[in-house]
Structures are given as C-alpha cells and as structure tokens.
Design a protein around this motif. Structure first.
Motif, PDB file in Angstrom:
ATOM      1  N   VAL A   1      -0.032  13.667   1.826  1.00  0.00           N
ATOM      2  CA  VAL A   1       0.349  14.306   1.219  1.00  0.00           C
ATOM      3  C   VAL A   1       0.737  14.628  -0.633  1.00  0.00           C
ATOM      4  O   VAL A   1      -0.445  15.551  -1.352  1.00  0.00           O
ATOM      5  CB  VAL A   1       1.888  15.191   2.118  1.00  0.00           C
ATOM      6  N   LEU A   2       1.045  13.409  -0.841  1.00  0.00           N
ATOM      7  CA  LEU A   2       1.849  13.589  -1.916  1.00  0.00           C
ATOM      8  C   LEU A   2       0.014  13.532  -3.489  1.00  0.00           C
ATOM      9  O   LEU A   2       0.350  14.131  -4.414  1.00  0.00           O
ATOM     10  CB  LEU A   2       2.634  12.356  -2.836  1.00  0.00           C
ATOM     11  N   VAL A   3      -0.966  12.432  -2.721  1.00  0.00           N
ATOM     12  CA  VAL A   3      -1.588  12.519  -3.917  1.00  0.00           C
ATOM     13  C   VAL A   3      -2.411  13.242  -3.836  1.00  0.00           C
ATOM     14  O   VAL A   3      -2.072  14.300  -5.171  1.00  0.00           O
ATOM     15  CB  VAL A   3      -2.820  11.643  -3.018  1.00  0.00           C
ATOM     16  N   PRO A   4      -2.310  14.754  -2.703  1.00  0.00           N
ATOM     17  CA  PRO A   4      -3.234  16.091  -3.835  1.00  0.00           C
ATOM     18  C   PRO A   4      -2.767  17.149  -3.865  1.00  0.00           C
ATOM     19  O   PRO A   4      -3.177  17.597  -5.064  1.00  0.00           O
ATOM     20  CB  PRO A   4      -3.973  16.248  -2.083  1.00  0.00           C
ATOM     21  N   LEU A   5      -1.171  17.051  -4.106  1.00  0.00           N
ATOM     22  CA  LEU A   5      -0.087  17.968  -4.280  1.00  0.00           C
ATOM     23  C   LEU A   5       0.113  17.459  -5.495  1.00  0.00           C
ATOM     24  O   LEU A   5      -0.488  18.800  -6.312  1.00  0.00           O
ATOM     25  CB  LEU A   5       1.544  18.135  -3.651  1.00  0.00           C
ATOM     26  N   ILE A   6       0.051  16.778  -6.329  1.00  0.00           N
ATOM     27  CA  ILE A   6       0.311  16.319  -7.206  1.00  0.00           C
ATOM     28  C   ILE A   6      -1.028  15.650  -8.386  1.00  0.00           C
ATOM     29  O   ILE A   6      -1.214  16.299  -8.689  1.00  0.00           O
ATOM     30  CB  ILE A   6       0.764  14.904  -7.916  1.00  0.00           C
TER      31      ILE A   6
ATOM     32  N   VAL B   1       5.286   3.777  -8.597  1.00  0.00           N
ATOM     33  CA  VAL B   1       6.284   4.479  -8.408  1.00  0.00           C
ATOM     34  C   VAL B   1       6.852   3.197  -6.947  1.00  0.00           C
ATOM     35  O   VAL B   1       8.528   3.396  -6.927  1.00  0.00           O
ATOM     36  CB  VAL B   1       5.733   5.653  -8.630  1.00  0.00           C
ATOM     37  N   PHE B   2       6.186   4.015  -5.956  1.00  0.00           N
ATOM     38  CA  PHE B   2       6.900   3.527  -4.186  1.00  0.00           C
ATOM     39  C   PHE B   2       7.493   2.338  -4.670  1.00  0.00           C
ATOM     40  O   PHE B   2       8.607   1.219  -3.737  1.00  0.00           O
ATOM     41  CB  PHE B   2       5.719   3.822  -3.567  1.00  0.00           C
ATOM     42  N   ASN B   3       6.130   0.901  -5.021  1.00  0.00           N
ATOM     43  CA  ASN B   3       6.607  -0.401  -5.305  1.00  0.00           C
ATOM     44  C   ASN B   3       7.801  -0.849  -5.862  1.00  0.00           C
ATOM     45  O   ASN B   3       8.437  -1.238  -5.700  1.00  0.00           O
ATOM     46  CB  ASN B   3       5.386  -1.216  -5.734  1.00  0.00           C
ATOM     47  N   LEU B   4       7.577   0.635  -6.743  1.00  0.00           N
ATOM     48  CA  LEU B   4       9.272   0.040  -7.679  1.00  0.00           C
ATOM     49  C   LEU B   4      11.114   0.447  -7.228  1.00  0.00           C
ATOM     50  O   LEU B   4      11.692   0.021  -6.759  1.00  0.00           O
ATOM     51  CB  LEU B   4       8.811   0.971  -9.371  1.00  0.00           C
ATOM     52  N   LEU B   5      10.463   1.618  -6.716  1.00  0.00           N
ATOM     53  CA  LEU B   5      11.409   2.371  -5.656  1.00  0.00           C
ATOM     54  C   LEU B   5      11.549   0.705  -4.615  1.00  0.00           C
ATOM     55  O   LEU B   5      13.220   0.680  -4.371  1.00  0.00           O
ATOM     56  CB  LEU B   5      11.101   3.262  -5.001  1.00  0.00           C
ATOM     57  N   ARG B   6      10.636   0.645  -3.807  1.00  0.00           N
ATOM     58  CA  ARG B   6      11.095  -0.873  -3.546  1.00  0.00           C
ATOM     59  C   ARG B   6      11.564  -1.859  -3.385  1.00  0.00           C
ATOM     60  O   ARG B   6      12.572  -2.159  -2.819  1.00  0.00           O
ATOM     61  CB  ARG B   6       9.977  -0.893  -2.459  1.00  0.00           C
TER      62      ARG B   6
ATOM     63  N   ARG C   1       0.706  -1.373   0.181  1.00  0.00           N
ATOM     64  CA  ARG C   1      -0.145   0.006   0.165  1.00  0.00           C
ATOM     65  C   ARG C   1       1.026   1.178   0.084  1.00  0.00           C
ATOM     66  O   ARG C   1       1.975   1.347   0.299  1.00  0.00           O
ATOM     67  CB  ARG C   1      -1.126  -0.677   1.084  1.00  0.00           C
ATOM     68  N   LEU C   2       0.501   2.071  -0.104  1.00  0.00           N
ATOM     69  CA  LEU C   2       1.328   3.363  -0.660  1.00  0.00           C
ATOM     70  C   LEU C   2       1.229   4.080   0.833  1.00  0.00           C
ATOM     71  O   LEU C   2       0.048   3.824   1.773  1.00  0.00           O
ATOM     72  CB  LEU C   2       0.383   5.183  -1.434  1.00  0.00           C
ATOM     73  N   PRO C   3       2.857   4.724   1.464  1.00  0.00           N
ATOM     74  CA  PRO C   3       2.411   5.309   2.330  1.00  0.00           C
ATOM     75  C   PRO C   3       1.685   6.039   2.416  1.00  0.00           C
ATOM     76  O   PRO C   3       1.342   6.827   2.103  1.00  0.00           O
ATOM     77  CB  PRO C   3       4.167   5.680   2.746  1.00  0.00           C
TER      78      PRO C   3
END
Length: 368
Positions: free
Chosen positions: A11-16, A354-359, A3-5
């Motif tokens: 923060v990131l979802v509304p900002l993007i 993206v986060f899963n790719l980084l992990r 899952r997304l942190p």
C-alpha cells in the motif's frame, strides 16, 4: 535491518511513489506557467465526476487491463514481454477478419468468435519470439521489440493492399456489420442507470475483469501456475523438479500474447467498429507500466489500469479545456513509471529506514 511490513510494501510504497510523481508533475506545470490546482481539478472533473468521463476512463482502463495482465503472466515466468503492442495489433487483425468474413447473426456469438480470433492471433505473434528464446537463446526483450515493428509493417500492408475497400483513401477496413456492434455500458440493463449518455466503454470491460480473475486462478490455484512461478524464481531449480523450460516459456508467452491480442475486442470491435492502422494506440507499452505498478498481481493490475485510464482521459481534458498541452499526460505517465518502477527501490529503502527507526524507538521505550 528488518524487512518492510507486507501491508506497507503493498500500500504505502505505490502510494508514496504516486505522491512523488504528482509533486514533480506539479513543479513541471508551474515551470511552464500554469496552475497545477487547475490541472488536477480539470482532470478529476473530466474523468470521474460524471458518467461521460467515467465512460472514457473505463474504456481506456479496459485495454490497459488486458495488456497489463499479458505482461504479468510473462513476468512470473521471468520473461519480459515488450511485444504487447504488436500482439494487440495482430489481435485486431484477427477481430477484423472474424467480423468481416463470417455472417454473425448476433453480437454475442460474434463476441465469442472475435475473442477467440484475437487471442489466437496475439498468441501466434508471441509464439515465434517464445520459440527463439526457448530453443535459440534469443533474448525475449529484443525479439518482442523487433516483432512490434514487423507487426506494424504487416498491418499496414494488410490494410492498404488487402483489406481496404475500393475507393477508400484511409488505411482501414470496411465498417463491421451492425449485427456485431457490441453494447456499450449505457445500453446494458442496470448499468445504464449509472451511464445515462453514450460512452465508448462497452461489455468488453467485464471480459477484462473476468480475465483478471482467470489469471489469478491460473497463477495461484493451478499446477501450471505453480510451474510458471517456480520457473520464474529459479530455472535451475525448476529443471531439477522436472519442469520443462521449453514448455513453460512457450505456454507463458502464448497466454501472454493471447491476453494482449484480446485487447482488440475493446477498441476494434467495441469502439471503432473497424480496424484502423494504429489500433493499439500504445496500450501495449502502457501495459508494462500497469503491470509494474500493480506489482504483477491481477488486483493491482486492475487498479493501476484504472489510474492510467484516469490519466489518459484527464490528459485529454487538459488539452481541451486548459492551455496545458495534452502531451502533459505523457509527462505524468512517465513520472508515474519512473517512481513506481525505476525508483521503486529508493522509496522502499526510505520506508524501511523509517519503520526501523520507529521500531527502535518503541524498543527503547519498552526497555525504560
């Protein structure tokens, strides 16, 4: 797939989403032959770079806080209250009757009375759709939308045939007495150090912020709030736990309608000084977007209300100082609603990938 942190979701979802809305808005501005950089410059300078702009931004944001909190409370009970516009209009009627029919000696007493009247009228207008949902199964979305139109028609009747003074042409009440005029931010000690010129933002701003704290405490620090959220998550489980669906629907909608009605103390009592035909000015509908963007949390609602206040005031500045039509602010609002509401899941899925790719990259380096 993990899952997304939590911080990224908040923060990131509304900002993007906002950045995507801004990019599309810039494309639209270019398409109509205007300069997007000029547009953002004018909006920022006219909304937040001086006390005059801040006064209008906070004035609009105050109304949006009330209606956003109204949607939030209902949403946590799994109720989609679309009737904030009508509830705010009836709240304005309560404010007008309170200010015109009672000889208040001071604005502070009048403010208490008007706040109670606005909340009572707004709650009463929300009570019928709530009862129809709880007892008859009538969908709350349909009934609250219908009640918006009924409220508008009823208010016109009251303003034209009942409350309009003799000899006056426009559908509005008489001006309220001077004793009930609310102090604006430039008239409040200490605050007037920041607001040196007359602004429409008034003491109602602090009531709106106080109600955000009250809603937070209600939903997350009381048994009633727990019952509302439990019912919103699963009606069957809530009933099994002994929670009354009828009671929760009625209470949640009464609170929601009361909050929407309280919006009227800002624009009817605080700014106009009388009740006008279109007193709500669409704030009831904007409250839906504010609640969605604020993730139905009081802190998020306050921040989202400030953003929409900026868009309203900035849009007015666009229409005044550029060739960009003032309706452009409606386009921007629509894009913000689109990306923070309808396309919210798209942004979240992209960030999760993206986060899963980084992990996965970190895990591969750790294995090596």
């Amino acid at each position: 797939m993990e899952r997304l942190p939590k911080w990224a979701d908040v923060v990131l979802v509304p900002l993007i989403s906002l950045l995507l809305a801004a990019v599309i808005a810039a494309v639209v501005i270019v398409a109509i032959g205007q300069d997007p950089w000029e547009a953002i410059t004018v909006m920022v300078q006219g909304s937040v770079m001086n006390s005059y702009g801040w006064g209008y931004t906070l004035y609009y944001a105050t109304s949006f806080m009330f209606t956003g909190l109204a949607v939030t409370v209902a949403f946590h009970a799994s109720l989609f209250n679309i009737g904030g516009e009508g509830q705010a209009q009836l709240g304005g009627l309560g404010v007008a009757l309170c200010c015109l029919m009672i000889p208040w000696p001071h604005w502070s007493l009048a403010l208490i009375g008007a706040t109670v009247a606005a909340a009572a009228f707004g709650a009463a207008w929300a009570a019928v759709p709530a009862y129809l949902q709880a007892r008859r199964g009538s969908h709350i979305v349909i009934t609250t939308i219908m009640f918006n139109y009924i409220a508008a028609a009823f208010l016109i009747f009251m303003l034209v045939d009942v409350l309009r003074p003799d000899g006056q042409m426009d559908p509005a009440t008489a001006n309220f007495p001077e004793t009930v005029a609310l102090p604006t931010l430039n008239e409040i000690p200490v605050v007037n150090l920041l607001f040196t010129s007359k602004v429409p933002a008034n003491i109602t701003l602090f009531i709106a912020l106080g109600m955000a704290v009250v809603v937070w405490a209600l939903l997350w620090r009381t048994r009633l709030g727990y019952a509302i959220r439990a019912f919103g998550k699963s009606e069957a489980a809530a009933k099994y736990a002994g929670i009354s669906p009828f009671g929760i629907i009625m209470v949640a909608m009464l609170i929601s309608g009361g909050l929407a009605g309280m919006m009227a103390i800002n624009n009817v009592m605080g700014e106009a000084g009388r009740l006008l035909q279109n007193s709500a000015s669409g704030a009831g509908f904007i409250g839906i977007a504010v609640a969605l963007m604020g993730r139905n949390h009081p802190v998020g609602v306050v921040l989202a209300a400030l953003l929409f206040g900026f868009l309203f005031q900035g849009g007015a500045e666009l229409g005044l100082w550029t060739k960009i039509p003032i309706e452009m602010r409606i386009v921007v609002q629509g894009l913000v609603i689109l990306f923070t509401g309808a396309l919210d899941m798209m942004v979240r899925m992209l960030l999760t990938w993206v986060f899963n790719l980084l992990r996965g990259g970190r895990a591969a380096r750790g294995a090596v």
